[in-house]
Design a protein around this motif. Structure first.
Motif, PDB file in Angstrom:
ATOM      1  N   TYR A 157       0.832  -1.203   0.000  1.00  0.00           N
ATOM      2  CA  TYR A 157       0.000   0.000   0.000  1.00  0.00           C
ATOM      3  C   TYR A 157       0.870   1.258   0.000  1.00  0.00           C
ATOM      4  O   TYR A 157       0.604   2.218  -0.738  1.00  0.00           O
ATOM      5  N   LEU A 161       0.785   3.991  -2.950  1.00  0.00           N
ATOM      6  CA  LEU A 161       0.263   5.315  -2.597  1.00  0.00           C
ATOM      7  C   LEU A 161       1.319   6.402  -2.734  1.00  0.00           C
ATOM      8  O   LEU A 161       1.055   7.482  -3.275  1.00  0.00           O
ATOM      9  N   LEU A 162       2.533   6.115  -2.255  1.00  0.00           N
ATOM     10  CA  LEU A 162       3.585   7.133  -2.245  1.00  0.00           C
ATOM     11  C   LEU A 162       4.473   7.082  -3.484  1.00  0.00           C
ATOM     12  O   LEU A 162       5.287   7.976  -3.699  1.00  0.00           O
ATOM     13  N   THR A 241      -2.097   7.300   4.616  1.00  0.00           N
ATOM     14  CA  THR A 241      -3.104   7.641   3.606  1.00  0.00           C
ATOM     15  C   THR A 241      -3.279   9.154   3.507  1.00  0.00           C
ATOM     16  O   THR A 241      -3.262   9.731   2.412  1.00  0.00           O
ATOM     17  N   GLY A 244      -0.079  10.563   2.041  1.00  0.00           N
ATOM     18  CA  GLY A 244       0.112  10.201   0.641  1.00  0.00           C
ATOM     19  C   GLY A 244      -0.819  10.936  -0.284  1.00  0.00           C
ATOM     20  O   GLY A 244      -0.420  11.381  -1.372  1.00  0.00           O
ATOM     21  N   VAL A 245      -2.072  11.079   0.116  1.00  0.00           N
ATOM     22  CA  VAL A 245      -3.032  11.806  -0.715  1.00  0.00           C
ATOM     23  C   VAL A 245      -2.586  13.260  -0.866  1.00  0.00           C
ATOM     24  O   VAL A 245      -2.639  13.828  -1.963  1.00  0.00           O
ATOM     25  N   ARG A 248       0.334  13.436  -3.308  1.00  0.00           N
ATOM     26  CA  ARG A 248      -0.081  13.251  -4.697  1.00  0.00           C
ATOM     27  C   ARG A 248      -0.783  14.486  -5.246  1.00  0.00           C
ATOM     28  O   ARG A 248      -0.569  14.889  -6.386  1.00  0.00           O
TER      29      ARG A 248
END
Length: 270
Positions: A157, A161-162, A241, A244-245, A248
């Motif tokens: 994950y 994600l990253l 999470t 990471g979001v 991004r």
């Protein structure tokens, strides 16, 4: 063999002064055992125990070890402030003391001091080396399948994600060059729990530093209670999470305005 020990000492001396930071909280059953193993395995390496005011007397035991061995040091903190905060305090102490290489490992024996040489050897052409459970040759001992699945899944994950190519970004057996820790700006790190490990490896990649992974055998503790739980793991993934979001979104905004790709788009080099 004596010749092998001399070769190890020569390779380590080329890296400069080395210290391994060991954070502790209620590790009275393990601290003398693990420090003794580390000092026997790598007598040229210093040790810094960072104790978060353990009520079981871990700090006092560490003080006794320091009295007997000038290469053992102890940093006492006022209370339990989280794994990341303990490491940040230890790293700051090590940098101020002039060490060239700063390592980290657990106090419970899950990271084997006898394998530290693998990490130090790999540091000759890297900025950060991770002792990895999930690269070819790596393994875990005495873990239930559920915990292995959680760790493997969590690391997958993190990679997706990253956008980083590190198989074991949550691992806590590592060695850094001091220049790497100086470059990633430790003063700006806010992670205090287990997400700290992922935070630091991602920062290294974002700054274009070379990260390598070497296989280790990870052994589940046999004495004392683990600080890791399902709740801790879920909280770490939640934090990753959110982080990471945000990362991004910032990358997409930068590209929309014609900015160059972020350093994090460069894969880790093993």
């Amino acid at each position: 063999m004596p010749g092998d020990e001399t070769a190890h000492d020569d390779r380590t001396s080329a890296l400069g002064r080395v210290v391994v930071v060991i954070p502790t909280y209620d590790e009275a059953a393990n601290i003398a055992w693990i420090v003794g193993r580390l000092r026997r395995a790598r007598p040229e390496v210093d040790v810094l125990v960072v104790d978060d005011h353990s009520p079981d007397g871990t700090g006092e035991i560490a003080d006794g070890l320091a009295v007997e061995d000038a290469q053992v040091h102890v940093l006492h903190r006022a209370g339990k402030g989280g794994l990341g905060a303990a490491y940040l305090a230890g790293f700051s102490w090590a940098l101020a003391a002039g060490y060239d290489v700063i390592g980290e490992m657990d106090a419970d024996g899950s990271h084997q001091p006898e394998q530290l040489g693998r990490l130090l050897d790999a540091l000759r052409d890297a900025d950060l080396v991770i002792g990895s459970r999930w690269v070819p040759g790596g393994s875990v001992v005495n873990w239930p399948r559920r915990r292995e699945a959680l760790s493997r899944g969590g690391n997958l994950y993190v990679r997706l994600l990253l956008g980083i190519d590190v198989r074991d970004a949550t691992a806590g057996f590592r060695v850094f060059r001091r220049q790497a820790l100086e470059k990633i700006d430790l003063a700006s790190v806010r992670s205090t729990g287990y997400v700290f490990q992922t935070d630091l490896v991602t920062r290294c990649l974002r700054h274009g530093l070379t990260v390598r992974e070497v296989p280790i055998e990870f052994i589940e503790r046999v004495r004392g209670e683990s600080k890791m739980s399902g709740q801790v793991a879920v909280e770490s993934l939640r934090r990753i999470t959110q982080w990471g979001v945000r990362e991004r979104v910032e990358q997409l905004r930068g590209r929309r305005h014609g900015a160059a790709a972020a350093p994090g788009d460069v894969a880790a080099r093993r």
